[in-house]
Design an enzyme around this catalytic site. Structure first.
Site, PDB file in Angstrom:
ATOM      1  CE  LYS B  85      -4.044   1.804   2.543  1.00 50.31           C
ATOM      2  NZ  LYS B  85      -4.856   1.642   3.768  1.00 50.31           N
ATOM      3  CB  SER B 160      -8.147   3.243   2.676  1.00 46.67           C
ATOM      4  OG  SER B 160      -7.358   2.686   3.702  1.00 46.67           O
ATOM      5  CB  SER B 184      -8.407   0.431   5.735  1.00 43.04           C
ATOM      6  OG  SER B 184      -9.167   1.614   5.655  1.00 43.04           O
TER       7      SER B 184
END
Ligand SMILES: [Zn+2]
Lengths: 303, 518
Positions: B85, B160, B184
Site C-alpha cells: 500500500k 482504503s 481498511s
C-alpha cells in the site's frame, strides 16, 4: 508619579536544554555548532511515517533538576501535542506537557530580607518539552532559512510563581537557578549556545493590593541583565500607560525584546489561542524511570 | 511447480520452490508483471498500481538469485512478489498515500515492515492505490483515480487498501501489505474475495506507516489464502525499537506450512480461478469433527441485526454450521456498545488525523503552492490544493472536536465510550469465548460512484471498526457469494491471540473449500 505608587509582579519561565547526548525523541546529536540540518533524521525532520521514541536520559535529568528545586515528582506525567503551524516546527506540533507535568511545587531561596527572613521564589511547575528549529531571517534576502539541528532537543521549562517584586530579585532568582542547575549537572546553562532562555510575565499593582493589571509577556532576552533591563523598561511603560489612560482588560500581549542574537522580529510564534490546540494522547507508551529505591516515575507519550 | 500456474500459487509454494532451486526469483517477478499486464492493472484499466518498476524489480531478483547460489538462506518469503500500500515507506518506489500533496515523494528511509519483508526474501514489486491518506472505504478517494474490483470492473474494490486487495484478487501477487485504521484491510479483502488480516495493535511496527490516527493504525496483510496472510504477518510481526507502541510479545508461527502441511499438488489451471487469481490448491488438511474441538465461537447479536441482508445472513449461518460440524460450540453473545462505534470512530480518528497531517505543510517535501503572498497564504494554498475533499473534511472535523470548548463534549466523551467498547470485548473473551464470528461488511461491493453521502460510506465499516477501537486482531475470510460478488466473514479474537484467529480461519477456509468462492 505612578512609578513610586506601583510595584512589579513578575513570574519567570526558564527554558533549559538538558545535557543529553541525543535529542528527546530520536537518536540525533545535540551538539552545538554543527552545520545547518546535519543533526537530523526522519523523526526530527517529521518525514511521513517516522515515530518518536522517548529518550530516557532526558527524563532522568529533568527529574534530577526537579528534585534539586524541591519539587514533587508526579507519579505519572503525560506528553501532549501543542498544534500550530510554523516553518521551523516540522511536525506541525510541539511535544510538551500540559495537564500532567513532570513535577510541581518547589522553591528557590534567593536571599534574606534586612530582618533576616528568607526570600523564596516559588516554583509552580517543571515540565519537559522539545525545542523547535531555528528560523534565520537575515541570511538570505527575501527568504527565511530553516535549521532543524535544534528541533527535538530536550528542554525543561521551569515556571516560577509570580513572587518576584523587583528586577534585582529577578536577577538573583535567575542566577541562583542557574547555579543549582549547573551544580546538578543537568544542563550547560549557556545563553550563548541557546541552552538557556528566559521569558518574563510582568504586570504592576499598588503594594498591598491583590488586583493585577494587564499582563505583558517579554520574550527572547539573551542575558540575565537584559531581563533586568527589560523588566525596568516594562515597569516604566506600564506605569506611564496607567497614568495616561484607564487600563482596560485585555488579552496578554507579547513584546519581543530587542536582542542581538534573535533580532527584532515581528512574528508571534504561537499565534492566537484559537489556533493552538492541545492534542492529548489516547493510546500512550509508558516509560518508567526509577528515582530512588522505592519510587519511580512514569512518563507517557503519544507516538 | 510451474510458473504457468503463477496466479494459483501460494506464497509458501513460491518460497519453497525458490529455495529448492525449482524456480527463480526473476521468473516470479516476471510472472507477476506479466499477470499485471494481462489482467489490465494499469491506470486506465483496474488502476491497481500507483508505482512499479519492472527493471528495478528484476535487478533485485537477479541479485537474490546470486545470493541463493552462494547457498545463503533467503527466508520464508524467498522470491515471493509482494505489493505494498502506498502509505508504507519504501526505498526505490514513491510513497504518496494516494495524495497530490505527496505526488512524486520518495522516502529516504524504509518502513520496518518492508525491511523485514525483504529480509525474509520478499520482492516488493509495486505500490498500490488507496483512498487518500487511507481515508475512505472504496479507493474512490485516491487523487489518482479509483481502483476497480477485479471481480466486476463496475464495482469498487473497497478501501482504503483497495489496490492491495485487488492486486491479490487479480493474481498479481499472493501477498500484499495494507493498513487499517477502521477496517481498511478486511473490508476490501471481503469485497475482493481474498483474506485480510488486521493484527493486534502493537503486533506490527508502525515505523514508516504514514500516520492517520496513531492510536488505531496498524499494518495488515492481504493474502490469496489464510496461509498467505499468516506467512505475511509472521514475517513482519514483532517488537521494533523504532516504534514504542510495538509489543515485545512473542510471535508464534502462524503459517500452516509450518504445521506439517504436505507440499501441495498443483492441479490443472481452472480458468475462472485464474481470472480472479484464486488459489484452489493450498488447502489445509481436510477438516474433521475434531478440528475445532473445545473452541467456543461467539455470535454477537449486534452484528446480526434484523436489517442485515438475508443473503449475507445465510452465508454467515452456513459458516457457523461448519464451525459446529468441526466440533466448535456456537454461543449467542452481546457486545452492547458496538453500535456506538461509528460515531466514536469518526470523532477520534479525525481528531488524531488533524494533528498527524499537520506536517504536510509545503515546507520540507511534497507539494508547495506559493504565490509569493506570504507564509500563511502558502500554507493555505498548499493544503487546500494538496488535500482532496474527504481528507479536508476530516481535518476540519478533527480540528473542530479538539478546539477549546468542544473538547470535553466530543473528544473526551468519545474516548470514554471507546474504553467501554473495548471492555465489552474483554468481558466476552474472559467468559470462555475463544473467537467471535460476524459478517465483515453489511453489503458486498457496490458500483463505483454509487455512494455519495459520506455517512452512508462510513457505515461500510460498521462491523470492522470495533476491532480497531478495541485493538484486538481480526481476519476476513471469503464465505461465499451473492449476486456473483464475494462476501466475507470475520473472525475476531483476544489481544495477541492471532494464533486462535488463524486456527479458526484455516478451519473455515478448509471446510468451505471452493464453496467460499461460489
Ligand atoms: Zn533526529
Amino acid at each position: 508619579m505612578s512609578r513610586e505608587r506601583y510595584e512589579m509582579v513578575v513570574g519567570l519561565e526558564m527554558h533549559v536544554q538538558l545535557k543529553t547526548r541525543t535529542k528527546a525523541f530520536c537518536g540525533c546529536s545535540t551538539d552545538f555548532g554543527a552545520p545547518p540540518n546535519v543533526n537530523t533524521c526522519p523523526t526530527c525532520l517529521a518525514l511521513p511515517g517516522a515515530l518518536p521514541v522517548l529518550n530516557e536520559r532526558a527524563v532522568e535529568l529533568g527529574t534530577r533538576a526537579a528534585l534539586g528545586l524541591g519539587c514533587t515528582i508526579n507519579p505519572t506525567s503525560v506528553f501532549a501535542r501543542k498544534n500550530y503551524f510554523y516553518p521551523d516546527l516540522p511536525k506541525g506540533y510541539q511535544i510538551s506537557q500540559f495537564d500532567q507535568p513532570l513535577a510541581s511545587g518547589g522553591s528557590v531561596l534567593i536571599g534574606r530580607t534586612e530582618k533576616g527572613a528568607d526570600i523564596k521564589i516559588g516554583i509552580t511547575r517543571l515540565h519537559m518539552e522539545e525545542d523547535a528549529g531555528k528560523s534565520i531571517h537575515d541570511r538570505y534576502p527575501g527568504a527565511t532559512a530553516i535549521d532543524l539541528n535544534r528541533a527535538g532537543v530536550p528542554l525543561i521549562e521551569i515556571v516560577s510563581e509570580p513572587d518576584i517584586r523587583s528586577s534585582a530579585d529577578a536577577g538573583a532568582y535567575l542566577r541562583t537557578l542557574k547555579q543549582i542547575l549547573q551544580y546538578l549537572d543537568v544542563s550547560d546553562v549557556s545563553m550563548e549556545e541557546g541552552s538557556l532562555r528566559v521569558d518574563a510575565n510582568i504586570s504592576v499593582w499598588p503594594p498591598g493590593q491583590t488586583k493585577l493589571g494587564t499582563k505583558t509577556e517579554v520574550k527572547y532576552m539573551n542575558s540575565f541583565s537584559a531581563v533586568e533591563r527589560a523588566l525596568e523598561a516594562e515597569l516604566e511603560r506600564q506605569c506611564a500607560l496607567i497614568d495616561s489612560v484607564e487600563q482596560k482588560r485585555e488579552a496578554t500581549t507579547t513584546v519581543i525584546f530587542p536582542s542581538p542574537i534573535f533580532g527584532r522580529c515581528c512574528w508571534n510564534r504561537s499565534g492566537s489561542t484559537t489556533h493552538t490546540r492541545i492534542f492529548p494522547s489516547s493510546r500512550m507508551r509508558e516509560k518508567r524511570v526509577s528515582l530512588r529505591s522505592s519510587e519511580s516515575h512514569r512518563a507517557k507519550w503519544n507516538s | 511447480m510451474s510458473v504457468e500456474n503463477f496466479t494459483m500459487l501460494g506464497a509458501a509454494d513460491i518460497a519453497s520452490a525458490v529455495r529448492a532451486g525449482d524456480a527463480s526469483p526473476t521468473e516470479m517477478v516476471r510472472a507477476s508483471f506479466n499477470r499485471a499486464r494481462d489482467i489490465g492493472a494499469g491506470h486506465d484499466e483496474l488502476n491497481i498500481f500507483l508505482h512499479s518498476d519492472q527493471e528495478a524489480s528484476e535487478h533485485e531478483a537477479k541479485s537474490m538469485q546470486e545470493r541463493l547460489q552462494s547457498a545463503a538462506d533467503i527466508g520464508i518469503l524467498a522470491g515471493v512478489p509482494v505489493a505494498v500500500k502506498d502509505n508504507i515507506a519504501t526505498l526505490g518506489l514513491p510513497t504518496t498515500c494516494g495524495s497530490k500533496i505527496l505526488a512524486g515523494y520518495v522516502s529516504p528511509y524504509e518502513a520496518t515492515a518492508i525491511t523485514r519483508l525483504r529480509a525474509n526474501g520478499a520482492l516488493v514489486v509495486a505500490k498500490t492505490n488507496m483512498d487518500e491518506f487511507a481515508m475512505g472505504s472504496s479507493t474512490e478517494n485516491s487523487a489518482f483515480g479509483p481502483t476497480r474490483n477485479p471481480h466486476d470492473v463496475r464495482c469498487v474494490p473497497g478501501g482504503s487498501s483497495g489496490g492491495s486487495a485487488a492486486a491479490v484478487a487479480a493474481g498479481i501477487t499472493p501477498i500484499a501489505l495494507g493498513s487499517e485504521t477502521g477496517g481498511s484491510v478486511r473490508q476490501p479483502a471481503a469485497f475482493c474475495g481474498v483474506v485480510g488480516v488486521k493484527p493486534t495493535y502493537g503486533r506490527v511496527s508502525r515505523y514508516g506507516l504514514v500516520a492517520f490516527a496513531s492510536s488505531l493504525d496498524q499494518i495488515g496483510v492481504v493474502g490469496r489464502t489464510v496461509d498467505d496472510a499468516a506467512l505475511g504477518l509472521e514475517s513482519i510481526a514483532g517488537f521494533d525499537k523504532m516504534d514504542s507502541t510495538s509489543s515485545d510479545a512473542e510471535v508464534p508461527v502462524y503459517r500452516l506450512s509450518a504445521l506439517g502441511k504436505p507440499a501441495p499438488e498443483v492441479g490443472a489451471p481452472d480458468t475462472e480461478a485464474m481470472r480472479i487469481g484464486r488459489n484452489p490448491v493450498a488447502l489445509p488438511p481436510p477438516p474433521s469433527a475434531k478440528t475445532l474441538e473445545g473452541i467456543v465461537i461467539g455470535k454477537p447479536r449486534e452484528y446480526f441485526p434484523d436489517t442485515l441482508d438475508t443473503n449475507i445472513k445465510d452465508l454467515c449461518e452456513r459458516a457457523l454450521d461448519r464451525f459446529r460440524s468441526m466440533g466448535a460450540t456456537v454461543r449467542d453473545i452481546s457486545l452492547p456498545r458496538s453500535p456506538l462505534a461509528i460515531p466514536v470512530y469518526y470523532i477520534l480518528a479525525p481528531a488524531e488525523a488533524s494533528s498527524n497531517l499537520a506536517r504536510f505543510d509545503g515546507v520540507r517535501y511534497g507539494l508547495r503552492v506559493d504565490s509569493g503572498k506570504g507564509l500563511k497564504a502558502m500554507y493555505e494554498s498548499t493544503r487546500s490544493q494538496g488535500f482532496g475533499p474527504e481528507v479536508t473534511r476530516r481535518i476540519l472535523l478533527g480540528t473542530y472536536v479538539l478546539s477549546a470548548g468542544y473538547y470535553d463534549a466530543y473528544y473526551k466523551k468519545a474516548q470514554a465510550v471507546r474504553t467501554l467498547i473495548a471492555d465489552d470485548f474483554r468481558a466476552v473473551f474472559t467468559s470462555g469465548v475463544n473467537a467471535i464470528f460476524t459478517p465483515t461488511t453489511p453489503t458486498p461491493a457496490f458500483p463505483v460512484g454509487a455512494i455519495s453521502d459520506p455517512y452512508e460510506m462510513y457505515l461500510n465499516d460498521i462491523f470492522t471498526v470495533t476491532a480497531n477501537l478495541a485493538g484486538v486482531p481480526a481476519i476476513s475470510v471469503p464465505i461465499g457469494r451473492m449476486r456473483r460478488l464475494p462476501v466475507g466473514g470475520q473472525v475476531i479474537t483476544a489481544h495477541f491471540d492471532e494464533y486462535t484467529m488463524f486456527r479458526v480461519a484455516y478451519a473455515l477456509e478448509a471446510s468451505l473449500g471452493q464453496e467460499a468462492h461460489q
